[in-house]
Scaffold this active site. Structure first.
Site, PDB file in Angstrom:
ATOM      1  CG  HIS A  22      -2.071   0.931   1.116  1.00 46.33           C
ATOM      2  ND1 HIS A  22      -1.993   2.274   1.371  1.00 46.33           N
ATOM      3  CD2 HIS A  22      -3.339   0.686   0.711  1.00 46.33           C
ATOM      4  CE1 HIS A  22      -3.176   2.824   1.154  1.00 46.33           C
ATOM      5  NE2 HIS A  22      -4.016   1.894   0.741  1.00 46.33           N
TER       6      HIS A  22
ATOM      7  CG  ASP B 183      -8.441  -4.323  -2.869  1.00 46.34           C
ATOM      8  OD1 ASP B 183      -7.648  -3.407  -3.160  1.00 46.34           O
ATOM      9  OD2 ASP B 183      -9.674  -4.159  -2.803  1.00 46.34           O
TER      10      ASP B 183
HETATM   11  C1  SDX Z   1      -6.247   0.069  -3.045  1.00 48.55           C
HETATM   12  O1  SDX Z   1      -4.351   4.534  -2.038  1.00 48.55           O
HETATM   13  C2  SDX Z   1      -5.332   3.942  -1.451  1.00 48.55           C
HETATM   14  O2  SDX Z   1      -5.728   4.318  -0.370  1.00 48.55           O
HETATM   15  C3  SDX Z   1      -5.921   2.752  -2.221  1.00 48.55           C
HETATM   16  C4  SDX Z   1      -6.957   1.929  -1.480  1.00 48.55           C
HETATM   17  C5  SDX Z   1      -8.237   2.706  -1.229  1.00 48.55           C
HETATM   18  O3  SDX Z   1      -8.984   2.333  -0.299  1.00 48.55           O
HETATM   19  O4  SDX Z   1      -8.536   3.633  -2.039  1.00 48.55           O
HETATM   20  O5  SDX Z   1      -6.425   1.465  -0.259  1.00 48.55           O
HETATM   21  C6  SDX Z   1      -7.386   0.701  -2.320  1.00 48.55           C
HETATM   22  O6  SDX Z   1      -5.998   0.403  -4.168  1.00 48.55           O
HETATM   23  C7  SDX Z   1      -5.373  -0.917  -2.306  1.00 48.55           C
HETATM   24  C8  SDX Z   1      -4.164  -1.433  -3.162  1.00 48.55           C
HETATM   25  C9  SDX Z   1      -4.669  -2.508  -4.126  1.00 48.55           C
HETATM   26  N1  SDX Z   1      -3.625  -2.916  -5.054  1.00 48.55           N
HETATM   27  C10 SDX Z   1      -2.954  -4.098  -4.965  1.00 48.55           C
HETATM   28  O7  SDX Z   1      -3.140  -4.911  -4.046  1.00 48.55           O
HETATM   29  C11 SDX Z   1      -1.973  -4.375  -6.104  1.00 48.55           C
HETATM   30  C12 SDX Z   1      -0.670  -4.960  -5.542  1.00 48.55           C
HETATM   31  N2  SDX Z   1       0.041  -3.908  -4.799  1.00 48.55           N
HETATM   32  C13 SDX Z   1       1.080  -3.170  -5.509  1.00 48.55           C
HETATM   33  O8  SDX Z   1       0.930  -3.032  -6.879  1.00 48.55           O
HETATM   34  C14 SDX Z   1       1.528  -1.908  -4.739  1.00 48.55           C
HETATM   35  O9  SDX Z   1       1.786  -2.305  -3.455  1.00 48.55           O
HETATM   36  C15 SDX Z   1       0.600  -0.702  -4.703  1.00 48.55           C
HETATM   37  C16 SDX Z   1       0.159  -0.280  -6.057  1.00 48.55           C
HETATM   38  C17 SDX Z   1      -0.590  -0.969  -3.846  1.00 48.55           C
HETATM   39  C18 SDX Z   1       1.395   0.450  -4.047  1.00 48.55           C
HETATM   40  O10 SDX Z   1       2.385   0.803  -4.943  1.00 48.55           O
HETATM   41  P1  SDX Z   1       3.538   1.883  -4.566  1.00 48.55           P
HETATM   42  O11 SDX Z   1       3.186   2.624  -3.339  1.00 48.55           O
HETATM   43  O12 SDX Z   1       3.832   2.667  -5.802  1.00 48.55           O
HETATM   44  O13 SDX Z   1       4.747   0.997  -4.177  1.00 48.55           O
HETATM   45  P2  SDX Z   1       5.820   0.415  -5.198  1.00 48.55           P
HETATM   46  O14 SDX Z   1       5.133  -0.245  -6.367  1.00 48.55           O
HETATM   47  O15 SDX Z   1       6.836   1.467  -5.473  1.00 48.55           O
HETATM   48  O16 SDX Z   1       6.471  -0.775  -4.313  1.00 48.55           O
HETATM   49  C19 SDX Z   1       7.535  -0.530  -3.410  1.00 48.55           C
HETATM   50  C20 SDX Z   1       8.377  -1.801  -3.485  1.00 48.55           C
HETATM   51  C21 SDX Z   1       8.793  -2.162  -4.918  1.00 48.55           C
HETATM   52  O17 SDX Z   1      10.019  -2.878  -4.836  1.00 48.55           O
HETATM   53  P3  SDX Z   1      11.401  -2.039  -5.159  1.00 48.55           P
HETATM   54  O18 SDX Z   1      11.255  -1.486  -6.561  1.00 48.55           O
HETATM   55  O19 SDX Z   1      11.477  -0.963  -4.096  1.00 48.55           O
HETATM   56  O20 SDX Z   1      12.493  -3.094  -5.042  1.00 48.55           O
HETATM   57  O21 SDX Z   1       7.610  -2.918  -3.016  1.00 48.55           O
HETATM   58  C22 SDX Z   1       7.432  -3.848  -4.085  1.00 48.55           C
HETATM   59  C23 SDX Z   1       7.721  -3.110  -5.365  1.00 48.55           C
HETATM   60  O22 SDX Z   1       8.182  -4.026  -6.369  1.00 48.55           O
HETATM   61  N3  SDX Z   1       6.018  -4.276  -4.031  1.00 48.55           N
HETATM   62  C24 SDX Z   1       5.590  -5.516  -4.213  1.00 48.55           C
HETATM   63  C25 SDX Z   1       4.184  -5.450  -4.051  1.00 48.55           C
HETATM   64  N4  SDX Z   1       3.815  -4.197  -3.784  1.00 48.55           N
HETATM   65  C26 SDX Z   1       4.953  -3.463  -3.774  1.00 48.55           C
HETATM   66  N5  SDX Z   1       6.228  -6.659  -4.492  1.00 48.55           N
HETATM   67  C27 SDX Z   1       5.448  -7.765  -4.612  1.00 48.55           C
HETATM   68  N6  SDX Z   1       4.113  -7.795  -4.476  1.00 48.55           N
HETATM   69  C28 SDX Z   1       3.441  -6.644  -4.195  1.00 48.55           C
HETATM   70  N7  SDX Z   1       2.122  -6.662  -4.055  1.00 48.55           N
END
Ligand code: SDX
Length: 427
Positions: free
Chosen positions: A305, A362
């Site tokens: 998140h 989710d």
């Molecule tokens: C919602 O914003 C809100 O409040 C949203 C929400 C709401 O109520 O409105 O809470 C609802 O959208 C919840 C999120 C739902 N999405 C997912 O579950 C999709 C999977 N999650 C990821 O795609 C990610 O965690 C996000 C999109 C939720 C957040 O992305 P960020 O903040 O841009 O973080 P990032 O992608 O830069 O990740 C930071 C690191 C990365 O690694 P590095 O490049 O630093 O080495 O963490 C890793 C990412 O690769 N990472 C994950 C991961 N999520 C982040 N690695 C594996 N699996 C994951 N799910």
């Protein structure tokens, strides 16, 4: 004297005021940065950028706190209803008995949609995604109910209730028509959630029997989704609304933003991920290994998140609901065991620990929706119905601001420097 932050740019010192919120959050106000220094800031994804001050929802991502108008979401989930929580978000306080009763009556009065709108549904391909249909139909509401231009508060408030009521009818209608079933009309004697379930599942051969446990679970589900400060879809509603377009169009943009699998579409993506694991018999450790592999596009959906760097408080409640609602409904879902196992392996893995990746709203929500009988393709629509009061309250907060500025970010240009046109016979 109010706090300032000092910045030295090309040898000159500039001061910018510090804004402090009611919960101690601080920001430096750079509204005059470019005018004073010629510089802009760069923050792709806006992870460090405040777009507004807001009095609606407070989140503490480090402590896992979520409050609507100051009330912890845990208390609202336990004691409130979705309609009451929607009233709280939009009006800034809980309603008294008369106000709540009047709101419920108005929601029922406004629950029908213009019969001519049903024809639109008939012309979508049967397999059209219900989020695409919902976004289009909410936008189309403006053509049938132009009163939004009313400036009187009563007219605007009526529009809020009209939207809150009709979104249920439109969502259920897209499901029924996609199945080739007759549309079920709302009933004045049913509550908000009961009406939705009945419109979804009533059948002429088997009248839908309301299960109070399912009605209660749906109230809690929608309360947990009702608002979440400046998330992607709420930011879209505010940005689109800042151009002074009508509310229906701004909400339609919010629905489109929510559809994405990185945002609200994740609840559908989680169930598809768990189903694939179940069908393939994939090893859980191997699934987690893939999620960590930079060369593998697979991500653990429902994990991570932008704000929560600890367990999402909504996921905690959703997980508990799996342990209470499923047994009550005598539902055994193999996907729940897979979800639990995935969480267990991920939360002991240094990759997830170091990056503060925990289950978000989710991760378990789809299991609860499956137990209620909601089809997977409708999961993000369920999220949209829940988030509507949040979108409305955030739009209202912008619209009530006499200084509401149109959103127009800047950029740093990295393209060609000035060059001349070359006639085609010289290329
Ligand atoms: C919602 O914003 C809100 O409040 C949203 C929400 C709401 O109520 O409105 O809470 C609802 O959208 C919840 C999120 C739902 N999405 C997912 O579950 C999709 C999977 N999650 C990821 O795609 C990610 O965690 C996000 C999109 C939720 C957040 O992305 P960020 O903040 O841009 O973080 P990032 O992608 O830069 O990740 C930071 C690191 C990365 O690694 P590095 O490049 O630093 O080495 O963490 C890793 C990412 O690769 N990472 C994950 C991961 N999520 C982040 N690695 C594996 N699996 C994951 N799910």
């Amino acid at each position: 004297m109010s706090e300032v932050v000092k910045m030295i740019i090309e040898g000159k010192t500039y001061e910018f005021p510090v804004i402090e919120g009611s919960e101690g959050e601080k920001a430096f106000d750079i509204t005059k940065l470019r005018q004073q220094t010629g510089y802009i800031t760069m923050d792709p994804g806006f992870g460090n950028t405040g777009s507004c001050t807001s009095a609606i929802t407070f989140m503490d991502g480090e402590k896992g706190i979520l409050r609507y108008r100051g009330i912890p979401v845990e208390q609202l989930a336990e004691h409130s209803s979705f309609v009451e929580t929607a009233y709280l978000l939009i009006n800034g306080r809980l309603p008294n008995k008369q106000e709540l009763t009047r709101t419920s009556v108005q929601l029922n009065d406004d629950s029908l949609i213009h019969e001519d709108m049903q024809i639109f549904y008939q012309n979508f391909p049967r397999r059209a995604h219900p989020m695409g249909i919902l976004s289009a139909m909410i936008n189309a509401l403006r053509s049938f109910y132009p009163e939004l231009e009313d400036t009187d508060p009563e007219g605007i408030n009526r529009t809020f209730l009209r939207l809150l009521s009709k979104i249920r009818t439109m969502a259920a209608m897209s499901y029924r028509i996609s199945r080739g079933h007759k549309v079920v009309y709302p009933r004045a004697d049913y509550s908000y959630c009961a009406n939705f379930l009945n419109m979804m599942f009533h059948s002429p051969v088997r009248p839908y029997e309301l299960d109070p446990d399912i009605v209660e679970a749906l109230n809690v589900f929608w309360i947990l989704h009702a608002d979440h400060e400046q998330n992607c879809s709420t930011a879209a509603v505010r940005v689109v609304g800042s151009g002074r377009v009508n509310l229906y169009a701004a909400i339609s943009a919010g629905i489109a933003a929510l559809w994405g699998p990185l945002h609200g579409g994740a609840n559908q993506a989680v169930i598809e991920m768990l189903t694939n694991i179940h069908k393939s018999g994939a090893d859980i450790e191997d699934v987690v290994r893939r999620a960590k592999d930079k060369d593998d596009p697979f991500r653990l959906m429902g994990f991570g998140h932008r704000v929560y760097k600890t367990y999402d408080p909504r996921a905690r409640i959703m997980k508990k609901m799996c342990d209470t609602v499923l047994p009550k409904l005598k539902v055994e879902d193999p996907l729940l065991d897979i979800a639990r196992r995935l969480e267990e392996v991920a939360l002991t893995d240094p990759y997830f620990i170091d990056k503060n990746l925990y289950p978000n709203v989710d991760f378990y929500s789809g299991i609860v929706l499956r137990a209620m009988g909601i089809p997977t393709e409708m999961f993000t629509v369920m999220f949209a119905i829940g988030r509507l009061p949040g979108w409305i309250s955030q739009w209202k907060e912008g619209a009530d601001d006499p200084n509401w500025k149109i959103s127009r970010p800047r950029q740093v240009y990295t393209g060609n420097i000035a060059t001349d046109y070359v006639p085609i016979n010289k290329r």
